[in-house]
Write a protein that holds these residues in place. Structure first.
Motif, short mmCIF file in Angstrom:
data_model
loop_
_atom_site.label_atom_id
_atom_site.label_comp_id
_atom_site.label_asym_id
_atom_site.label_seq_id
_atom_site.Cartn_x
_atom_site.Cartn_y
_atom_site.Cartn_z
N ASP A 205 68.15 69.78 31.94
CA ASP A 205 66.71 69.58 32.16
C ASP A 205 66.43 68.91 33.50
O ASP A 205 65.45 69.26 34.17
CB ASP A 205 66.11 68.73 31.03
N TRP A 206 67.27 67.95 33.89
CA TRP A 206 66.99 67.24 35.16
C TRP A 206 67.22 68.15 36.38
O TRP A 206 66.69 67.88 37.44
CB TRP A 206 67.84 65.97 35.29
N ASP A 207 67.96 69.22 36.20
CA ASP A 207 68.15 70.17 37.30
C ASP A 207 66.89 70.99 37.57
O ASP A 207 66.68 71.45 38.69
CB ASP A 207 69.28 71.16 36.98
N ILE A 208 66.07 71.21 36.54
CA ILE A 208 65.02 72.22 36.66
C ILE A 208 63.60 71.73 36.45
O ILE A 208 62.66 72.45 36.79
CB ILE A 208 65.28 73.40 35.69
N ALA A 209 63.39 70.53 35.88
CA ALA A 209 62.04 70.16 35.43
C ALA A 209 61.01 70.19 36.55
O ALA A 209 59.95 70.82 36.42
CB ALA A 209 62.07 68.78 34.76
N ALA A 210 61.28 69.51 37.66
CA ALA A 210 60.30 69.47 38.75
C ALA A 210 60.13 70.86 39.36
O ALA A 210 59.01 71.32 39.62
CB ALA A 210 60.73 68.47 39.82
N ALA A 211 61.23 71.57 39.58
CA ALA A 211 61.17 72.89 40.19
C ALA A 211 60.48 73.89 39.26
O ALA A 211 59.81 74.82 39.73
CB ALA A 211 62.57 73.38 40.54
N ASP A 212 60.64 73.74 37.97
CA ASP A 212 59.97 74.60 36.99
C ASP A 212 58.46 74.56 37.19
O ASP A 212 57.80 75.60 37.27
CB ASP A 212 60.35 74.12 35.59
N LEU A 213 57.90 73.36 37.31
CA LEU A 213 56.46 73.23 37.51
C LEU A 213 56.04 73.79 38.87
O LEU A 213 55.02 74.51 38.97
CB LEU A 213 56.04 71.76 37.41
N ILE A 214 56.79 73.49 39.91
CA ILE A 214 56.45 73.99 41.25
C ILE A 214 56.45 75.51 41.25
O ILE A 214 55.54 76.15 41.79
CB ILE A 214 57.43 73.41 42.29
N LEU A 215 57.44 76.11 40.63
CA LEU A 215 57.50 77.57 40.53
C LEU A 215 56.33 78.12 39.73
O LEU A 215 55.69 79.10 40.13
CB LEU A 215 58.83 77.97 39.90
N GLU A 216 56.02 77.50 38.62
CA GLU A 216 54.90 77.95 37.80
C GLU A 216 53.58 77.91 38.55
O GLU A 216 52.80 78.86 38.53
CB GLU A 216 54.81 77.09 36.54
N ARG A 217 53.32 76.81 39.25
CA ARG A 217 52.05 76.68 39.97
C ARG A 217 52.00 77.57 41.21
O ARG A 217 50.93 77.82 41.76
CB ARG A 217 51.80 75.22 40.35
N ALA A 218 53.17 78.06 41.64
CA ALA A 218 53.22 79.03 42.74
C ALA A 218 53.09 80.46 42.23
O ALA A 218 53.17 81.40 43.02
CB ALA A 218 54.53 78.87 43.52
N GLY A 219 52.91 80.63 40.93
CA GLY A 219 52.73 81.95 40.35
C GLY A 219 53.98 82.59 39.82
O GLY A 219 53.98 83.77 39.48
N GLY A 220 55.08 81.82 39.75
CA GLY A 220 56.35 82.36 39.31
C GLY A 220 56.68 82.03 37.87
O GLY A 220 55.92 81.35 37.17
N VAL A 221 57.85 82.49 37.44
CA VAL A 221 58.31 82.33 36.07
C VAL A 221 59.76 81.89 36.09
O VAL A 221 60.58 82.43 36.84
CB VAL A 221 58.20 83.66 35.29
N LEU A 222 60.08 80.88 35.26
CA LEU A 222 61.46 80.50 34.98
C LEU A 222 61.66 80.71 33.49
O LEU A 222 60.95 80.12 32.67
CB LEU A 222 61.71 79.03 35.35
N ALA A 223 62.61 81.56 33.12
CA ALA A 223 62.76 81.92 31.71
C ALA A 223 64.20 82.26 31.39
O ALA A 223 65.01 82.57 32.28
CB ALA A 223 61.87 83.12 31.39
N GLY A 224 64.52 82.20 30.09
CA GLY A 224 65.82 82.64 29.62
C GLY A 224 65.87 84.15 29.48
O GLY A 224 64.91 84.85 29.79
N LEU A 225 66.98 84.64 28.97
CA LEU A 225 67.14 86.08 28.84
C LEU A 225 66.17 86.68 27.83
O LEU A 225 65.78 87.83 27.94
CB LEU A 225 68.58 86.43 28.46
#
Length: 261
Positions: A205-225
């Motif tokens: 979780d600590w690897d991705i939490a901040a980047a997850d939000l930044i990606l989301e607000r930039a219009g992107g998606v972080l997801a599993g398979l």
């Protein structure tokens, strides 16, 4: 000012100082210990100690999750907590490479609501709140749409995954060098420098939490398979294979990731 924006202001200020602390050790042979196969340096510990003191003094009721220290629960009814990686990309940091960052997020209701990635050796700060756009050095950023299925995708991923999928993809792929800092790699997708990335299993979780939000607000998606956005909770977890990119290429990325899973 909303809580998310107030928290974002706090994260910007604290991350900047944390970056300055880390920079004092960069390219100066800091002491290193090992946690299994993962290095931890005196720089990681110094930054973590500062972040813990500064953030929990400012928000004493928030919980705490960090790569380097024990988690603590939030006080009170709302599960609002910090998720911290004092130096994401420690191996790159120790090699003297510039691709490392301080990663800090605030999670509320299971999702990040404020996040900052401060990369002092690159002179770049990525930031977002749940109330606003993702930004790089104060300028709004957005993911890059790939166009049709025949368009070449500019992707970065760990070398073992690249070897597994090379020559087997349904569409053309231009492979960019891997960025060891997962947080920065996701940020490169958020700002359009990469179309997408595949993430090997076992990210935390600590690897991705901040980047997850930044990606989301930039219009992107972080997801599993086969899953949508991850819900964070006060007990951090490891993830399976993940993909990140614009919504119109997620299924294509999942197909590629399945080849490497």
């Amino acid at each position: 000012m909303t809580d998310a924006l107030a928290d974002l202001d706090l994260l910007r200020e604290v991350a900047a100082e944390a970056g300055r602390i880390a920079a004092r050790f960069w390219r100066r042979d800091p002491r290193v210990w090992w946690k299994g196969q993962s290095p931890v340096s005196e720089a990681d510990l110094a930054v973590d100690a500062y972040l813990s003191s500064a953030l929990l003094s400012a928000r004493p009721g928030y919980g705490w999750i960090s790569e380097e220290t024990a988690a603590r629960p939030s006080d009170g009814g709302e599960e609002r907590f910090f998720v911290v990686d004092p130096i994401d990309g420690t191996r790159a940091f120790l090699r003297g490479e510039p691709t490392w960052c301080v990663s800090i997020a605030v999670v509320s209701g299971g999702r990040p609501v404020a996040g900052v990635l401060d990369a002092p050796s690159l002179g770049e700060v990525f930031a977002a709140s749940a109330d606003g756009a993702a930004e790089l050095n104060g300028t709004a950023i957005a993911v890059r749409s790939s166009g049709g299925p025949g368009e070449t995708l500019h992707l970065s991923m760990p070398e073992p995954m690249r070897r597994q999928i090379a020559g087997r993809t349904a569409g053309p792929v231009d492979y960019a060098p891997n960025i060891p800092s997962l947080a920065l790699r996701l940020a490169m997708v958020a700002c359009g420098r990469l179309d997408g990335t595949l993430v090997g299993a076992r990210a935390n979780d600590w690897d991705i939490a901040a980047a997850d939000l930044i990606l989301e607000r930039a219009g992107g998606v972080l997801a599993g398979l086969d899953t949508g956005p991850h819900l964070y909770n006060p007990v951090p977890r490891r993830h399976g294979v993940l993909v990140a990119g614009a919504p119109d290429i997620v299924e294509r990325l999942r197909a590629y990731a399945a080849l490497a899973a």
